[in-house]
Design an enzyme around this catalytic site. Sequence first.
Site, PDB file in Angstrom:
ATOM      1  CD  GLU A  29      40.473  16.497  82.976  1.00 43.88           C
ATOM      2  OE1 GLU A  29      40.809  16.776  81.949  1.00 43.88           O
ATOM      3  OE2 GLU A  29      39.342  16.908  83.395  1.00 43.88           O
ATOM      4  CD  GLN A  78      36.276  19.399  75.012  1.00 44.32           C
ATOM      5  OE1 GLN A  78      36.362  18.709  76.126  1.00 44.32           O
ATOM      6  NE2 GLN A  78      36.317  20.859  75.332  1.00 44.32           N
ATOM      7  CG  HIS A 125      38.581  25.628  70.310  1.00 44.48           C
ATOM      8  ND1 HIS A 125      38.192  27.085  70.543  1.00 44.48           N
ATOM      9  CD2 HIS A 125      39.120  25.447  71.763  1.00 44.48           C
ATOM     10  CE1 HIS A 125      38.470  27.594  71.748  1.00 44.48           C
ATOM     11  NE2 HIS A 125      38.929  26.532  72.474  1.00 44.48           N
TER      12      HIS A 125
HETATM   13  P1  FAD Z   1      44.584  26.077  71.307  1.00 46.86           P
HETATM   14  O1  FAD Z   1      45.586  25.115  70.792  1.00 46.86           O
HETATM   15  O2  FAD Z   1      45.575  27.541  71.194  1.00 46.86           O
HETATM   16  O3  FAD Z   1      43.465  26.324  70.389  1.00 46.86           O
HETATM   17  C1  FAD Z   1      42.408  27.323  70.562  1.00 46.86           C
HETATM   18  C2  FAD Z   1      42.002  27.824  69.321  1.00 46.86           C
HETATM   19  O4  FAD Z   1      42.708  28.652  68.746  1.00 46.86           O
HETATM   20  C3  FAD Z   1      41.435  26.718  68.267  1.00 46.86           C
HETATM   21  O5  FAD Z   1      40.455  26.958  67.688  1.00 46.86           O
HETATM   22  C4  FAD Z   1      42.747  26.978  67.484  1.00 46.86           C
HETATM   23  O6  FAD Z   1      42.396  26.406  66.031  1.00 46.86           O
HETATM   24  C5  FAD Z   1      43.060  28.113  67.507  1.00 46.86           C
HETATM   25  N1  FAD Z   1      44.560  28.419  67.135  1.00 46.86           N
HETATM   26  C6  FAD Z   1      45.700  27.687  67.619  1.00 46.86           C
HETATM   27  N2  FAD Z   1      46.693  27.916  67.218  1.00 46.86           N
HETATM   28  C7  FAD Z   1      46.481  28.972  66.408  1.00 46.86           C
HETATM   29  C8  FAD Z   1      47.059  29.960  65.582  1.00 46.86           C
HETATM   30  N3  FAD Z   1      48.597  29.468  65.628  1.00 46.86           N
HETATM   31  N4  FAD Z   1      46.817  30.838  64.778  1.00 46.86           N
HETATM   32  C9  FAD Z   1      45.248  31.210  64.729  1.00 46.86           C
HETATM   33  N5  FAD Z   1      44.627  30.194  65.629  1.00 46.86           N
HETATM   34  C10 FAD Z   1      45.146  29.145  66.310  1.00 46.86           C
HETATM   35  N6  FAD Z   1      41.233  24.491  80.664  1.00 46.86           N
HETATM   36  C11 FAD Z   1      41.561  24.964  81.932  1.00 46.86           C
HETATM   37  O7  FAD Z   1      41.263  26.228  81.958  1.00 46.86           O
HETATM   38  N7  FAD Z   1      42.291  24.002  82.621  1.00 46.86           N
HETATM   39  C12 FAD Z   1      42.458  22.729  82.330  1.00 46.86           C
HETATM   40  O8  FAD Z   1      43.084  21.939  83.142  1.00 46.86           O
HETATM   41  C13 FAD Z   1      42.046  22.092  80.962  1.00 46.86           C
HETATM   42  N8  FAD Z   1      42.105  20.985  80.651  1.00 46.86           N
HETATM   43  C14 FAD Z   1      41.796  20.612  79.442  1.00 46.86           C
HETATM   44  C15 FAD Z   1      42.203  19.256  78.879  1.00 46.86           C
HETATM   45  C16 FAD Z   1      41.584  18.905  77.602  1.00 46.86           C
HETATM   46  C17 FAD Z   1      41.984  17.472  77.446  1.00 46.86           C
HETATM   47  C18 FAD Z   1      41.078  19.549  76.784  1.00 46.86           C
HETATM   48  C19 FAD Z   1      40.385  19.376  75.387  1.00 46.86           C
HETATM   49  C20 FAD Z   1      40.604  20.947  77.338  1.00 46.86           C
HETATM   50  C21 FAD Z   1      40.961  21.358  78.396  1.00 46.86           C
HETATM   51  N9  FAD Z   1      40.581  22.866  78.925  1.00 46.86           N
HETATM   52  C22 FAD Z   1      41.460  23.267  80.255  1.00 46.86           C
HETATM   53  C23 FAD Z   1      40.029  23.594  78.131  1.00 46.86           C
HETATM   54  C24 FAD Z   1      41.057  24.492  77.050  1.00 46.86           C
HETATM   55  O9  FAD Z   1      41.965  25.266  77.795  1.00 46.86           O
HETATM   56  C25 FAD Z   1      40.043  25.365  76.117  1.00 46.86           C
HETATM   57  O10 FAD Z   1      39.500  24.623  75.287  1.00 46.86           O
HETATM   58  C26 FAD Z   1      40.901  26.360  75.389  1.00 46.86           C
HETATM   59  O11 FAD Z   1      39.808  27.136  74.943  1.00 46.86           O
HETATM   60  C27 FAD Z   1      41.614  25.992  74.246  1.00 46.86           C
HETATM   61  O12 FAD Z   1      42.690  25.344  74.812  1.00 46.86           O
HETATM   62  P2  FAD Z   1      44.107  24.701  73.737  1.00 46.86           P
HETATM   63  O13 FAD Z   1      45.025  24.522  74.507  1.00 46.86           O
HETATM   64  O14 FAD Z   1      43.139  23.810  72.891  1.00 46.86           O
HETATM   65  O15 FAD Z   1      44.221  26.066  72.751  1.00 46.86           O
END
Ligand code: FAD
Length: 286
Positions: A17, A175, A148
Amino acid sequence: MKITEVYEKKKRSLSFEVFPPKKNSELKSIDATLEVLCELKPDFISVTFGAGGSSNRNRTIELAKKIKYGYHVEPVVHLTCLTYDKQEIDAFTKVLEEEGIQNILALRGDRNPDLQEKDDFKHASDLTAYLKQKGDFCIAGACYPECHPESENRVSEIRNLKTKVNAGAEVLISQLFFDNGCFFRFVDDCRIADINVPVIPGIMPVINASQIKRMVTMCGASFPERFQKIIDRYEDNKDALFDAGMSYALSQIIDLLVSDIDGIHLYTMNNPAVARKICEGIRHII
Ligand code: FAD
């Protein structure tokens, strides 16, 4: 090329990354890092998007193009959705299609009080489903071996991850974590829940004390005793912490590689010294 082809052809992937250099520094400032990384012929390099709340969409695409056409490595473009509507996502994916970029890491993004959230996408799974019906993209998603920070509990975390995979996420990238046991337990839970896509562990070599503090606040990764001892002993000695942090990351990677995992994803922090040290350490292993 879609990154899923990697897992169809061979067992494990190697990926990195990077993040776009800040607005006022030139894109070529990342060349030293990319040159080291690309020597190992990684399967893909992912490029962050607006991480930390900054808006650098164009830079993400510029860097992805550089990786694809300058270094001939497949890029994966990160894309967050909480502060964008469908039209804005459409505009972004149109550019990706024009540039021949097929892989997207679909993310929700962190909540930021300074940025207005929009209504079209609440979770990464909403974006994943939308992108799948919009174009011929390979979609990856994020996952959290230690949950998370907003997670209700481990069961709902895995249930939500399953929703993301059912929506179309074909690869999961984790993560960072420092305790491999947490990752192995997490993969077991995924498999029990019938989440059968590749789950790639994300490893971050720790090289300075302020970075460690930031990370713990941000993602709550737990420290095994062996790692905590390193921090306690070398927190104030930059060079010693670099050496110890790199050795720790290498031992984590080797432990993962000798186990039945799908690949390694290294958070490089755009640091050529980190990239070089890790690449040298796994050159004959990977
Ligand atoms: P989600 O998958 O939506 O999950 C977030 C939370 O919501 C979790 O607790 C999950 O259990 C809950 N949730 C999910 N779906 C539902 C549902 N249907 N109903 C109720 N709850 C739900 N951030 C940036 O800004 N830019 C980046 O480039 C970036 N790169 C990343 C790369 C990696 C590999 C990782 C692990 C994280 C990265 N992040 C980045 C951080 C990420 O944006 C944050 O961790 C963010 O808070 C959650 O994103 P997510 O896509 O995991 O969200």
